[in-house]
Structures are given as structure tokens and as C-alpha cells.
Design an enzyme around this catalytic site. Sequence first.
Site, PDB file in Angstrom:
ATOM      1  CG  ASP A 137      -0.199   0.124   2.535  1.00  0.00           C
ATOM      2  OD1 ASP A 137       0.814  -0.577   2.689  1.00  0.00           O
ATOM      3  OD2 ASP A 137      -0.644   0.896   3.414  1.00  0.00           O
TER       4      ASP A 137
ATOM      5  CD  GLU B 262       4.593   0.428   6.770  1.00  0.00           C
ATOM      6  OE1 GLU B 262       5.499   0.690   7.572  1.00  0.00           O
ATOM      7  OE2 GLU B 262       4.139   1.278   5.963  1.00  0.00           O
TER       8      GLU B 262
ATOM      9  CG  ASP C 160       9.040   0.280   4.435  1.00  0.00           C
ATOM     10  OD1 ASP C 160       8.939   1.088   3.486  1.00  0.00           O
ATOM     11  OD2 ASP C 160       8.209   0.218   5.360  1.00  0.00           O
TER      12      ASP C 160
ATOM     13  CG  HIS D  72       4.569   9.409   3.683  1.00  0.00           C
ATOM     14  ND1 HIS D  72       4.175   9.186   4.985  1.00  0.00           N
ATOM     15  CD2 HIS D  72       4.926   8.197   3.197  1.00  0.00           C
ATOM     16  CE1 HIS D  72       4.296   7.894   5.265  1.00  0.00           C
ATOM     17  NE2 HIS D  72       4.753   7.281   4.184  1.00  0.00           N
TER      18      HIS D  72
END
Length: 428
Positions: A96, A191, A214, A395
Site C-alpha cells: 500500500d 502498513e 522499507d 509521503h
Amino acid sequence: MNFTIGYMTDRERASLLERFLRYVKIWTTSNSDAADSGIQPSTERQWDFAKILASELTLNGAQQVTITDNCYVRGILPATKGLENVPSICLMAHMDTVEEVSGENVQPQVHTAYNGNRIELKDGIVLDPSEDAALAQAGANGETVITTDGTTLLGADDKAGVAAIMTSVAYLNEHPEVAHGPIEIMYSPDEETGHGMDHVPLDLLVSKCAYTVDGGHIGELETECFNAYKSDVTFTGKALHTGSARPGMVNAVTMAGAFISMLPRHEAPETTDGYMGFYAPMSMSGSMESASVCLFLRDFTEEGMEKRKALVEQLAQVTAASFGGKAQVQHTAQYKNMKAGLEKAPHVTQNLVQAYKAAGVEPVFQPIRGGTDGSRLTEMGIPTPNIFTGGHNYHSRREWCSLEQMAKAAEVLLQLSVITANSGKEKN
């Protein structure tokens, strides 16, 4: 930085780039509200990616490939003949992407042999190397940089990790001369909502240790993270007509605003770094009669976290009392610092350090100012450090990824596969 040594040749890097560009175009944004209510996956679109990854794992030699009822993709690449009894390792990444910035209709832009100039994208989005040391370094090295077009995030968090794992699996399948033990693979949903391990299929996992892919800049090796709590603060007031409100009205919205203003300004996400914790107001909603504030609390120590929870409760009650209203606080644990769990299994990190160095990458230990699925998995008893991906500015619409750094992450995974096999063989 020498990007040419090891298993990842130009052919493998081209394959990695194609895979990554294909993955980021798949819309997989998760939804925190749905996840908080117990729905997993929180968005139906995560199934689309899961089916693609399951198919690719099968094509690349993985066996026992399955998608669970909660959208976890799991498979295992069989060991090289003679190494079947070597303990397996699990490689993990999440499917995701974060919901704060759109992940729909991603249009990646490839800047081959990036020269270090400003990168101007749509909507006035600019990537300026004078403000981004990692981007300046990528320009100095002439790396291939992938950005958004300025209208969405890129999704390198964590599709760079997904692609690096798949590329390493494909390489091992195509090169049987590279001896390795069993390699377990798991791609997880949700996540970004903090619920990535809520329904992790522990009954399927056979590995006693795992590695999430990650992280961010090349060299980062993360073995500690925040302790994390969510605090929901509800203020109850008394609604009256505004024209005749004096003296009986108690405005819950005003209480909520006053409470937020009392949080330590120097302990906010935007005023902290390194090992500093924070209070982060994430949302405020409600009406005159009832208003709610959602806070994220972060601290690297359990003692520090207890102090933060106590301060939130104290400020909420003081605020409510000063207005003549009421306040209720509910704390919900999200994840714990994985440091203690990893210290109990030092070989997990030691093998990874060897893999970094074998790949020509100097490990840089720094704390995760956040958490990963590995944080939760370590808490469950499966120690799981975190590996870099080459992604940056996560983000945001300024997100970018370096192909060479992403390829180095894949190289680390390949070296790790060999090193853990040798280590396991010696113990057997």
C-alpha cells in the site's frame, strides 16, 4: 560509490527499472479509517497488486504461493540442492501507499544520468539539490533518478522494496549457481495505516527472522524505531444558542483548540529529529457539544512514552476543567521499539552488516523516526531489521528514487541470501 560490482548488472538494473515503473502505476492507496475499523485490506485496490505479485512470484520459481483472506502474499523460493535444511529467511515489503497524497494515476518521470540541476515538475513542484543533499549526491554520481510528475506521490514507499525483492528472487531463480537456502517472501497490505501486521499469517511463516526492505537513502540499516501510541481525546461541552450562550455554554471545539495549543511546541514533528520524540495532532473534528482530537505520540524509550501519555491526560483534564466541560482520553498502542528484540538475536543484524559490505555499501545505523511492519513482527518474536530502498522524500509529491540505490538494495538481498546460507550450513 561503485554501483557496478556484484550480481546487479546493467541487464538486472534495466529489469528492476521496468518492474518498478510498472508497480508504481498500480493504485494501492490504503485507508486509515477502514483499517481502524478492522477492515483488511482497507481498500479493494490492494487486491489488484497482490494478484500481480503472486503471479510474478510463481513465474520466478517461488512455490506455495498464496494470497491470504486478508491480502498477504506469501511464497517461498526453494533452496539450492543440498541447502534444504539451512534456516530460511523472510524478505518483506508492503504493497500500500500513504493516503495523505494521491497515489492514483501515478506518472513516473525517469531522469537518466541526472546532472544535478533543479527538477521542475507540474503544479510548481521543484526538486532542488541545493535543499536536498541526497539529490545533490545523486547528481554528482550521475544516477538515474525517478520522480513523480508533480501531481501525485511516486510510491517508492514501498514499491522500491517490492521491486528489489522480486528482482532478487528472479535473479536467484535464473542463476542456480548462486547457492542459497530457502527464501520466504511476504508482501503485506496496510502498513501505512499502522495495521500491516494485524492479520499476518504466522501459521504460514516458517522463517525465524525476517528483513523488511522499507528504508530510504543508500546505506541506512535500521535496528531501532519509535515506540508509538495513538491518543484519542474527546471533549464534551454544552451547546446553547449563541445569542444567549452566557454563562452556560461550554464549547467543545474551543476546548479542543485550547488543548492542542497547550502541547509542547518544541516537541512537534516539525521541531524534532534524531532521537527526539514528539506529540503530533493528526486530526480534529466535532461540534460545540462534542469534539475529538487524534494525536500520535512517539518516543524511543518506554519511560518517555509513559510521560507523554501522562502529560496528554493532564492537559486534557486541565483544559476541560478551565472551561467547565469534560475530557476523556483513550491510548492505543501501535508498535514498539524493535531494538530490544533484535539485541536478543544479534546474528540477524550481523549477517546483514556482512551483506552490506559484500555489496560495497557501508552500513549507516540510524533510528527509524516511524515504524515498519518489522517493528510489529519483532514484537511478535521474529526479529526484523530494515534495509534501505533508495527512496527519498516519502509521503510527498517531491518523492524520488534512485535506480542505482534501489539496485544496491537488491544486491544486498542477494548477498544476504548467500551469507545466511553459509552461516546456516556452518551451524548445521
